[in-house]
Design a protein around this motif. Structure first.
Motif, PDB file in Angstrom:
ATOM      1  N   GLY A 160       0.801  -1.221   0.000  1.00 60.13           N
ATOM      2  CA  GLY A 160       0.000   0.000   0.000  1.00 60.13           C
ATOM      3  C   GLY A 160       0.827   1.261   0.000  1.00 60.13           C
ATOM      4  N   ALA A 161       2.141   1.147  -0.235  1.00 60.48           N
ATOM      5  CA  ALA A 161       3.008   2.319  -0.185  1.00 60.48           C
ATOM      6  C   ALA A 161       2.590   3.333  -1.240  1.00 60.48           C
ATOM      7  CB  ALA A 161       4.450   1.895  -0.409  1.00 60.48           C
ATOM      8  N   PRO A 162       2.465   4.601  -0.831  1.00 60.52           N
ATOM      9  CA  PRO A 162       1.958   5.615  -1.753  1.00 60.52           C
ATOM     10  C   PRO A 162       3.028   6.133  -2.714  1.00 60.52           C
ATOM     11  CG  PRO A 162       2.431   6.604   0.363  1.00 60.52           C
ATOM     12  CD  PRO A 162       2.768   5.142   0.487  1.00 60.52           C
ATOM     13  N   THR A 163       2.599   6.541  -3.893  1.00 67.99           N
ATOM     14  CA  THR A 163       3.472   7.279  -4.798  1.00 67.99           C
ATOM     15  C   THR A 163       3.253   8.766  -4.533  1.00 67.99           C
ATOM     16  OG1 THR A 163       3.252   5.574  -6.457  1.00 67.99           O
ATOM     17  CG2 THR A 163       4.031   7.701  -7.209  1.00 67.99           C
ATOM     18  N   PHE A 164       4.330   9.474  -4.202  1.00 66.77           N
ATOM     19  CA  PHE A 164       4.172  10.893  -3.866  1.00 66.77           C
ATOM     20  C   PHE A 164       3.886  11.729  -5.096  1.00 66.77           C
ATOM     21  CE2 PHE A 164       7.127  10.525   0.054  1.00 66.77           C
ATOM     22  CZ  PHE A 164       6.128   9.830   0.699  1.00 66.77           C
ATOM     23  N   TYR A 165       4.451  11.285  -6.241  1.00 64.23           N
ATOM     24  CA  TYR A 165       4.346  12.078  -7.455  1.00 64.23           C
ATOM     25  C   TYR A 165       2.876  12.286  -7.823  1.00 64.23           C
ATOM     26  CZ  TYR A 165       4.733  13.487 -12.290  1.00 64.23           C
ATOM     27  OH  TYR A 165       4.616  14.171 -13.464  1.00 64.23           O
ATOM     28  N   GLY A 166       2.494  13.542  -8.025  1.00 66.87           N
ATOM     29  CA  GLY A 166       1.139  13.821  -8.467  1.00 66.87           C
ATOM     30  C   GLY A 166       0.128  13.976  -7.358  1.00 66.87           C
ATOM     31  N   LYS A 167       0.557  13.788  -6.087  1.00 66.51           N
ATOM     32  CA  LYS A 167      -0.406  13.883  -4.997  1.00 66.51           C
ATOM     33  C   LYS A 167      -0.453  15.320  -4.421  1.00 66.51           C
ATOM     34  CE  LYS A 167      -1.522   9.482  -4.733  1.00 66.51           C
ATOM     35  NZ  LYS A 167      -0.749   9.086  -5.923  1.00 66.51           N
ATOM     36  N   PRO A 168      -1.657  15.890  -4.306  1.00 65.11           N
ATOM     37  CA  PRO A 168      -1.742  17.243  -3.755  1.00 65.11           C
ATOM     38  C   PRO A 168      -1.127  17.363  -2.364  1.00 65.11           C
ATOM     39  CG  PRO A 168      -3.828  16.601  -4.728  1.00 65.11           C
ATOM     40  CD  PRO A 168      -2.952  15.393  -4.771  1.00 65.11           C
ATOM     41  N   TRP A 169      -1.305  16.353  -1.508  1.00 62.63           N
ATOM     42  CA  TRP A 169      -0.777  16.514  -0.141  1.00 62.63           C
ATOM     43  C   TRP A 169       0.741  16.530  -0.117  1.00 62.63           C
ATOM     44  CZ3 TRP A 169       2.080  12.272   0.801  1.00 62.63           C
ATOM     45  CH2 TRP A 169       1.690  11.076   0.242  1.00 62.63           C
ATOM     46  N   ALA A 170       1.356  15.845  -1.099  1.00 62.96           N
ATOM     47  CA  ALA A 170       2.822  15.897  -1.169  1.00 62.96           C
ATOM     48  C   ALA A 170       3.266  17.309  -1.547  1.00 62.96           C
ATOM     49  CB  ALA A 170       3.330  14.882  -2.185  1.00 62.96           C
ATOM     50  N   ILE A 171       2.526  17.916  -2.482  1.00 62.39           N
ATOM     51  CA  ILE A 171       2.818  19.292  -2.884  1.00 62.39           C
ATOM     52  C   ILE A 171       2.661  20.239  -1.703  1.00 62.39           C
ATOM     53  CG2 ILE A 171       1.938  21.223  -4.266  1.00 62.39           C
ATOM     54  CD1 ILE A 171       3.495  19.289  -5.819  1.00 62.39           C
ATOM     55  N   ILE A 172       1.614  19.984  -0.895  1.00 58.81           N
ATOM     56  CA  ILE A 172       1.388  20.844   0.273  1.00 58.81           C
ATOM     57  C   ILE A 172       2.611  20.794   1.181  1.00 58.81           C
ATOM     58  CG2 ILE A 172       0.015  21.115   2.374  1.00 58.81           C
ATOM     59  CD1 ILE A 172      -2.409  20.200   0.755  1.00 58.81           C
ATOM     60  N   ALA A 173       3.094  19.574   1.451  1.00 51.62           N
ATOM     61  CA  ALA A 173       4.263  19.449   2.323  1.00 51.62           C
ATOM     62  C   ALA A 173       5.459  20.194   1.745  1.00 51.62           C
ATOM     63  CB  ALA A 173       4.607  17.971   2.517  1.00 51.62           C
ATOM     64  N   VAL A 174       5.665  20.051   0.431  1.00 49.07           N
ATOM     65  CA  VAL A 174       6.811  20.693  -0.208  1.00 49.07           C
ATOM     66  C   VAL A 174       6.699  22.214  -0.128  1.00 49.07           C
ATOM     67  CG1 VAL A 174       7.864  21.114  -2.442  1.00 49.07           C
ATOM     68  CG2 VAL A 174       7.336  18.789  -1.758  1.00 49.07           C
ATOM     69  N   LEU A 175       5.511  22.721  -0.462  1.00 51.61           N
ATOM     70  CA  LEU A 175       5.357  24.181  -0.467  1.00 51.61           C
ATOM     71  C   LEU A 175       5.443  24.754   0.941  1.00 51.61           C
ATOM     72  CD1 LEU A 175       2.611  24.743  -3.189  1.00 51.61           C
ATOM     73  CD2 LEU A 175       5.024  25.313  -3.306  1.00 51.61           C
ATOM     74  N   VAL A 176       4.915  24.010   1.921  1.00 51.51           N
ATOM     75  CA  VAL A 176       5.030  24.475   3.311  1.00 51.51           C
ATOM     76  C   VAL A 176       6.503  24.611   3.683  1.00 51.51           C
ATOM     77  CG1 VAL A 176       4.744  23.784   5.712  1.00 51.51           C
ATOM     78  CG2 VAL A 176       2.821  23.636   4.144  1.00 51.51           C
ATOM     79  N   ALA A 177       7.287  23.580   3.335  1.00 55.61           N
ATOM     80  CA  ALA A 177       8.706  23.614   3.697  1.00 55.61           C
ATOM     81  C   ALA A 177       9.417  24.755   2.982  1.00 55.61           C
ATOM     82  CB  ALA A 177       9.362  22.283   3.339  1.00 55.61           C
ATOM     83  N   ILE A 178       9.144  24.933   1.694  1.00 54.24           N
ATOM     84  CA  ILE A 178       9.794  26.008   0.946  1.00 54.24           C
ATOM     85  C   ILE A 178       9.449  27.360   1.558  1.00 54.24           C
ATOM     86  CG2 ILE A 178       9.752  27.224  -1.270  1.00 54.24           C
ATOM     87  CD1 ILE A 178       9.619  24.613  -2.666  1.00 54.24           C
ATOM     88  N   ASN A 179       8.210  27.465   2.054  1.00 59.91           N
ATOM     89  CA  ASN A 179       7.724  28.727   2.591  1.00 59.91           C
ATOM     90  C   ASN A 179       8.146  28.957   4.035  1.00 59.91           C
ATOM     91  OD1 ASN A 179       6.396  31.064   2.253  1.00 59.91           O
ATOM     92  ND2 ASN A 179       4.361  30.247   2.681  1.00 59.91           N
ATOM     93  N   GLN A 180       8.616  27.903   4.707  1.00 57.98           N
ATOM     94  CA  GLN A 180       8.916  28.022   6.142  1.00 57.98           C
ATOM     95  C   GLN A 180       9.906  29.146   6.476  1.00 57.98           C
ATOM     96  OE1 GLN A 180       7.787  27.047   9.469  1.00 57.98           O
ATOM     97  NE2 GLN A 180       6.332  26.620   7.863  1.00 57.98           N
ATOM     98  N   PRO A 181      11.058  29.245   5.773  1.00 55.18           N
ATOM     99  CA  PRO A 181      12.016  30.276   6.153  1.00 55.18           C
ATOM    100  C   PRO A 181      11.392  31.664   6.186  1.00 55.18           C
ATOM    101  CG  PRO A 181      12.983  28.823   4.523  1.00 55.18           C
ATOM    102  CD  PRO A 181      11.554  28.422   4.659  1.00 55.18           C
ATOM    103  N   PHE A 182      10.641  31.982   5.141  1.00 57.50           N
ATOM    104  CA  PHE A 182       9.981  33.282   5.077  1.00 57.50           C
ATOM    105  C   PHE A 182       8.953  33.434   6.196  1.00 57.50           C
ATOM    106  CE2 PHE A 182       6.243  35.557   3.542  1.00 57.50           C
ATOM    107  CZ  PHE A 182       6.796  36.799   3.310  1.00 57.50           C
TER     108      PHE A 182
END
Lengths: 339, 384
Positions: free
Chosen positions: B237-259
């Motif tokens: 049942g391991a998920p593929t991150f590619y194409g998943k909105p929640w994976a994008i959310i995690a990425v964008l949150v991290a990119i935005n964290q410093p600011f």
């Protein structure tokens, strides 16, 4: 605050940054020295075509990717040293270009032309953004109280708009016989095609960037102008300073910390120039370093992505920003230490 | 500036106001112009004569348009609705929120009001005008060509609603998570003067400078193969991150964290430390003090930071276009794809309509939150 409480407060944020910023950085570094490729095998295949007198058979050597038990393509990762970097910066072509002293040859290498554009873009737009921002701030500071609100509202629009959309909207004004192209043709009395050659596209990207970021500089400068010391201004008047001298010797020194702040932010952001290339469809003429990485990451015709080359170009991009920011940051650091 | 010595000569004033008018024109023109273009047929939209673009004779002849009376009544109704929203709505909302908490009543009241206004403008008024127009002779004949066909094509035929929904999922997720995580960290950093806190901020500043393509080249191979390397832990049942909105959310949150943490920290520094110290003297733990004393007063800063998180997620092209598949595409990469295909002139105007659709929410955002945006832009600069 105790260390433990501090750790709990900061923990989630640090965790996110380590997992999604620091770890990818390390993995990019690793990827740039390795290449992952499908494993190929050579097989002899006999191809028979039905001919007039029975079938004609030929044998050929063919390469095909090996499959694993699940029917997926088997891949192997090998250490390639600096090969990916060489593929990106193409030292052989660079050497011939330098030996022949040909700028055009140099600009035919994608990496060097991307580097050229990114640096020129960053350096050239900086004074334009600061100057335009300061002019707007001075003009707004000077105008009637009643219209300041609406003016700030209108000024924020270019800043807030999605960069790709902003670039597109300016592109549409020029597209085909768009009104601005028609206006320019009428004014200059000659045929103009804004998207046919590199330099006009580049010019539009500069104009777009200034349009997009000047509001930010304006808002920051405008806030700074509110804190200018009136006594200092009046003293300058008593000393007989002209309007220009007051601007030059009282107001601008007061705004200097903001200039440094804006310069740092602008260097970071302009160096990342990317959306303009998408919006103006400029990739055939002008590209930036981020675009180069992006291009490697996209799937090519066979569905493969040049991850290793993308990583090498990403690392080179990062070295670039480190050098670019190093100079002003060291100055700020020294001043902080000194004071 | 009260001093008479600071008074300026007429010429300088004229020059400065003239420049300001010019700037406002330059700032607003491209946006207004694509909005005008989006309502015309391609022939009119790309005409070289600006008046033909505005009045759209081809659109009027082939599809229809607005008469003088349409325009007058439409503008009048819109003006009344906006006035009511400013003068009448706040009182009504306050009436239904006796305990002073106006957040949810505003959401409901504002939503209902916006829907009612939209219904009035789009359904009731046109219906009334179809009856009225033929009766009024010259006032009732169309003078302004206008078509909403491109919007219908984009939103209904091309499935832009799905892209819109994806954008909403990603932006809401990013704003929520990034504020929750960032608020805690921002508060911690504002109330600590340890060396670690200082270095964390420096490192965050360095991360702020990273081009996003660098990070994406780090994620991409792992996201595509995540089902394989997660299999030992999660099994089949391991998920593929590619194409998943929640994976994008995690990425964008991290990119935005410093600011985010820099900005929130500067807001928290403005809240006097005596406030939570007093609560601690009264026996609260650090978390208790944070929850009871800081949370109630932190909203202006949090809302401002949230606006910028929203903008980052909403405007992003690079990360979403590389890490999402066609199914889950957000609006901005979707329009770029729409536009990069071989296009006919009518596709082009549809792309313009899509662009205006993307810009409209941002326009409303500036209208409502202008003050917060300005304070956010200056927060980092003025307070260092």
């Amino acid at each position: 605050m105790k260390k433990k409480t501090f750790a709990i407060f900061v923990g989630p944020s640090v965790f996110m940054m380590v997992l999604f910023i620091a770890a990818p950085l390390l993995s990019v570094l690793w990827q740039s020295f390795h290449v992952t490729q499908p494993v190929y095998e050579q097989v002899e295949v006999e191809i028979c075509t039905p001919g007039l007198l029975g079938s004609v058979c030929t044998t050929e050597m063919k390469t095909r990717p090996l499959l694993n038990d699940n029917g997926k393509i088997l891949t192997e990762t090998t250490f390639v040293g600096l090969q990916s970097y060489r593929n990106v910066i193409e030292p052989d072509k660079l050497r011939t270009a330098i030996a022949r002293g040909s700028w055009r040859d140099l600009m035919n290498i994608r990496f060097w032309s991307a580097l050229r554009f990114t640096l020129v873009f960053t350096i050239l737009t900086l004074p334009l953004v600061l100057g335009t921002g300061l002019l707007i701030a001075l003009a707004v500071n000077n105008t009637l109280q009643r219209i300041k609100g609406p003016v700030i509202f209108v000024s924020l629009l270019p800043f807030i708009i999605t960069p790709v959309i902003g670039a597109l909207s300016i592109r549409w004004l020029f597209l085909g016989d768009g009104i601005l192209t028609a206006g320019l043709e009428w004014w200059l009395d000659r045929d103009i095609a804004m998207f046919a050659q590199a330099w006009t596209i580049e010019l539009m990207m500069y104009i777009y960037r200034v349009w997009h970021v000047a509001p930010f500089a304006f808002v920051v400068f405008y806030a700074g102008l509110q804190t200018v010391n009136n006594d200092a201004l009046e003293a300058a008047i008593i000393d007989g300073a002209t309007r220009w001298q007051r601007l030059r010797y009282v107001i601008i020194p007061h705004l200097m910390p903001l200039v440094i702040f804006l310069t740092l932010i602008h260097l970071m952001d302009a160096y990342r120039v990317f959306e303009e290339i998408v919006g103006f469809s400029a990739s055939a003429h002008v590209i930036s370093l981020q675009w180069l990485t992006y291009e490697f990451l996209l799937q090519d015709g066979t569905g493969a992505r040049a991850i290793s080359r993308a990583s090498a170009s990403a690392i080179l991009t990062m070295i670039g920003i480190a050098i670019l920011l190093g100079v002003p940051l060291r100055r700020v650091w020294r001043e902080q230490r000194g004071s | 500036m009260s001093s008479s010595a600071l008074r300026q000569p007429m010429s300088l004033k004229a020059l400065s106001n003239g420049f300001l008018a010019f700037w406002c024109f330059v700032a607003a023109f491209p946006i207004i112009w694509i909005a005008v273009m989006s309502f015309k047929t391609p022939v009119d939209a790309f005409d070289s004569n600006p008046f033909r673009v505005i009045f759209g004779p081809h659109t009027r002849a082939n599809i229809g348009g607005l008469s003088i009376i349409d325009i007058i009544l439409g503008l009048a109704l819109a003006w009344i609705l906006v006035r009511q929203a400013i003068l009448w709505l706040p009182g009504k909302v306050a009436e239904y929120s006796p305990d002073g908490r106006t957040g949810i009543p505003w959401l409901i009241g504002g939503g209902v009001y916006a829907l009612a206004s939209l219904a009035l403008l789009v359904v009731v008024l046109p219906a009334a005008l179809t009856v009225l127009n033929p009766l009024l002779g010259p006032l009732g004949t169309n003078i302004l060509g206008l078509t909403t066909g491109h919007y219908e094509a984009v939103w209904i035929d091309r499935g832009f609603t799905r892209n819109f929904a994806n954008s909403m999922i990603v932006t809401t997720g990013v704003v929520m998570v990034s504020l929750t995580v960032g608020t805690l960290a921002g508060y911690g950093l504002a109330r600590s003067d340890s060396v670690i806190a200082f270095w964390l901020l420096v490192v965050a500043l360095v991360f702020r400078a990273l081009p996003h393509s660098v990070l994406v080249s780090g994620y991409l191979p792992y996201f595509i193969t995540s089902a394989e390397w997660l299999a030992p832990i999660f099994g089949d049942g391991a998920p593929t991150f590619y194409g998943k909105p929640w994976a994008i959310i995690a990425v964008l949150v991290a990119i935005n964290q410093p600011f985010t943490i820099w900005m929130l920290r500067s807001f928290f520094l403005n809240i006097p430390a005596e406030l939570d110290e007093a609560a601690r003297v009264d026996g609260c733990s650090h978390f208790g003090a944070f929850r009871r004393v800081i949370v109630p007063v932190m909203w202006p800063g949090v809302i401002t930071t949230g606006l910028f998180s929203f903008l980052l997620a909403y405007n992003d092209f690079l990360v979403t276009s590389l890490l999402l598949d066609a199914q889950n595409m957000t609006m901005v990469p979707a329009i770029a794809n729409m536009f990069n295909r071989e296009t006919t002139a009518s596709d082009e105007v549809q792309a313009i309509a899509a662009a205006v659709s993307i810009t409209a929410p941002l326009f409303v955002l500036v209208l409502v939150f202008q003050r917060q945006i300005v304070s956010g832009l200056t927060a980092g600069a003025v307070k260092g």
